[in-house]
Design an enzyme around this catalytic site. Structure first.
Site, PDB file in Angstrom:
ATOM      1  N   SER A   1       0.837  -1.201   0.000  1.00  0.00           N
ATOM      2  CA  SER A   1       0.000   0.000   0.000  1.00  0.00           C
ATOM      3  C   SER A   1       0.872   1.252   0.000  1.00  0.00           C
ATOM      4  O   SER A   1       1.623   1.473  -0.947  1.00  0.00           O
ATOM      5  CB  SER A   1      -0.972  -0.068   1.179  1.00  0.00           C
ATOM      6  OG  SER A   1      -2.006   0.855   1.001  1.00  0.00           O
TER       7      SER A   1
ATOM      8  N   ASP B   1     -10.229  -5.641  -2.847  1.00  0.00           N
ATOM      9  CA  ASP B   1      -9.591  -4.627  -2.008  1.00  0.00           C
ATOM     10  C   ASP B   1     -10.498  -3.397  -1.958  1.00  0.00           C
ATOM     11  O   ASP B   1     -10.821  -2.810  -3.010  1.00  0.00           O
ATOM     12  CB  ASP B   1      -8.237  -4.289  -2.642  1.00  0.00           C
ATOM     13  CG  ASP B   1      -7.377  -3.362  -1.810  1.00  0.00           C
ATOM     14  OD1 ASP B   1      -7.934  -2.477  -1.138  1.00  0.00           O
ATOM     15  OD2 ASP B   1      -6.155  -3.522  -1.859  1.00  0.00           O
TER      16      ASP B   1
ATOM     17  N   HIS C   1      -7.338  -6.072   1.193  1.00  0.00           N
ATOM     18  CA  HIS C   1      -6.146  -5.230   1.410  1.00  0.00           C
ATOM     19  C   HIS C   1      -5.326  -5.680   2.619  1.00  0.00           C
ATOM     20  O   HIS C   1      -4.345  -5.044   2.969  1.00  0.00           O
ATOM     21  CB  HIS C   1      -6.624  -3.779   1.626  1.00  0.00           C
ATOM     22  CG  HIS C   1      -5.556  -2.734   1.433  1.00  0.00           C
ATOM     23  ND1 HIS C   1      -4.975  -2.481   0.205  1.00  0.00           N
ATOM     24  CD2 HIS C   1      -4.951  -1.876   2.296  1.00  0.00           C
ATOM     25  CE1 HIS C   1      -4.086  -1.506   0.325  1.00  0.00           C
ATOM     26  NE2 HIS C   1      -4.050  -1.124   1.587  1.00  0.00           N
TER      27      HIS C   1
HETATM   28  N1  LIG Z   1      -8.826   2.804   8.213  1.00  0.00           N
HETATM   29  C1  LIG Z   1      -7.843   1.811   8.373  1.00  0.00           C
HETATM   30  C2  LIG Z   1      -6.710   2.114   7.437  1.00  0.00           C
HETATM   31  C3  LIG Z   1      -5.402   1.546   7.800  1.00  0.00           C
HETATM   32  C4  LIG Z   1      -4.976   0.370   6.930  1.00  0.00           C
HETATM   33  O1  LIG Z   1      -5.747  -0.301   6.280  1.00  0.00           O
HETATM   34  N2  LIG Z   1      -3.665   0.167   6.952  1.00  0.00           N
HETATM   35  C5  LIG Z   1      -3.093  -0.883   6.157  1.00  0.00           C
HETATM   36  C6  LIG Z   1      -2.217  -0.249   5.126  1.00  0.00           C
HETATM   37  S1  LIG Z   1      -3.194   0.847   4.133  1.00  0.00           S
HETATM   38  C7  LIG Z   1      -2.094   1.628   3.100  1.00  0.00           C
HETATM   39  O2  LIG Z   1      -1.026   2.038   3.352  1.00  0.00           O
HETATM   40  C8  LIG Z   1      -2.310  -1.801   7.078  1.00  0.00           C
HETATM   41  O3  LIG Z   1      -1.334  -2.412   6.671  1.00  0.00           O
HETATM   42  N3  LIG Z   1      -2.776  -1.921   8.325  1.00  0.00           N
HETATM   43  C9  LIG Z   1      -2.091  -2.664   9.356  1.00  0.00           C
HETATM   44  C10 LIG Z   1      -2.438  -4.110   9.448  1.00  0.00           C
HETATM   45  O4  LIG Z   1      -1.761  -4.810  10.238  1.00  0.00           O
HETATM   46  O5  LIG Z   1      -3.341  -4.595   8.742  1.00  0.00           O
HETATM   47  C11 LIG Z   1      -7.484   1.709   9.835  1.00  0.00           C
HETATM   48  O6  LIG Z   1      -6.882   2.629  10.404  1.00  0.00           O
HETATM   49  O7  LIG Z   1      -7.828   0.717  10.425  1.00  0.00           O
END
Ligand SMILES: N[C@@H](CCC(=O)N[C@@H](CSC=O)C(=O)NCC(=O)O)C(=O)O
Length: 280
Positions: A149, A225, A258
């Protein structure tokens, strides 16, 4: 450059370790994680640098991706930095939003107040961190770069701008065209200012249009996603790569979202892809 060990866990006959150090690029204390495969006790091994996404620290990838079994088998070290500077005096989003400030460094060098005193993740990842890793650990100078991401954007832009420093690039669900999506536009306006010419150096599609080097790129993108259409827009990268005859493999993976469930499903393929180029 001194580093302080803050955790050590044996894993697949190798070691997962976390370290803290004072970063000269970021002007604050930083933490990173390293996985050293068992081969590193006998010889210098190549390194995959992993850049995580919004809200992450050095821990998300190491704890959720399931990468260590294959890294141990192949003999590849993995380094995971934090996603932004942190600590006392480091600016954060005024409204606490997750896509700006802490956990959202976007792998660039900020030029605008209040960000410019600490937010230099580009310099940190390109120069300071590899120098420190190569000084303190049994690794050689064969490097690959990957991310997810926001970290996929980081891996693509850093790899494309520094082809002499890496053997290969890969990404999961990357932000490929940040100048044309809300996450990128918000971050770039705050960190780089309103002059869009300054944004182009951090946009993978723009860089791909102009690069002469042909570092191999592998991208996996889930079709389910929730960020696909508004933020990620992989077709933009496919179109530029096709026009440039660039060696991009971009796979749309049916039904994946995602999350790290998706990353864990394909991380072995990414490690094998990098290993092939790191040892060619
Ligand atoms: N709204 C969400 C967004 C945060 C999220 O989805 N973070 C992803 C990366 S998104 C793009 O850079 C992530 O990797 N999260 C950490 C995980 O361990 O899954 C939110 O804040 O929850």
């Amino acid at each position: 450059m001194t580093i302080e060990n803050i955790s050590s866990n044996k894993s697949f006959e190798g070691w997962h370790k976390q370290y803290q150090h004072q970063s000269s690029s970021l002007n604050c204390a930083m933490r990173f994680a390293i996985y050293l495969p068992p081969q590193a006790s006998e010889q210098k091994v190549p390194v995959l640098y992993w850049l995580s996404g919004l809200t992450c620290t050095d821990e998300n990838f190491m704890q959720k991706a399931g990468a260590m079994r294959m890294a141990a088998e192949l003999g590849v070290a993995i380094v995971a930095p934090d996603t932004s500077p942190r600590g006392v005096g480091v600016a954060d989003a005024a409204d606490g939003s997750y896509d700006l400030g802490l956990g959202a460094g976007f792998y660039l060098n900020a030029t605008q107040a209040p960000w410019k005193s600490h937010y230099h993740m580009y310099d940190y990842v390109v120069n300071e961190l590899p120098e420190l890793i190569e000084q303190h650990f049994p690794v050689n100078t064969k490097r690959a770069i990957a991310g997810h991401s926001m970290g996929g954007h980081g891996a693509l832009t850093i790899g494309l701008r520094n082809p002499e420093r890496y053997q290969s690039i890969s990404a999961f669900s990357p932000i490929v065209n940040p100048i044309n999506c809300p996450w990128g536009q918000k971050a770039f306006e705050h960190y780089l200012g309103k002059n869009r010419d300054e944004w182009l150096q951090y946009d993978a599609c723009e860089l791909l249009k102009n690069t002469k080097a042909k570092l191999p790129i592998l991208v996996d993108q889930g079709t389910s996603d929730s960020f696909l259409d508004e933020q990620l827009k992989p077709q933009a990268l496919i179109d530029v790569a096709s026009a440039q005859q660039y060696p991009l493999t971009l796979r749309m993976q049916a039904g994946y979202d995602h999350s790290y469930y998706f990353i864990a499903s394909f991380i072995e393929a990414h490690l094998k892809f990098h290993f092939k180029h790191l040892t060619a």
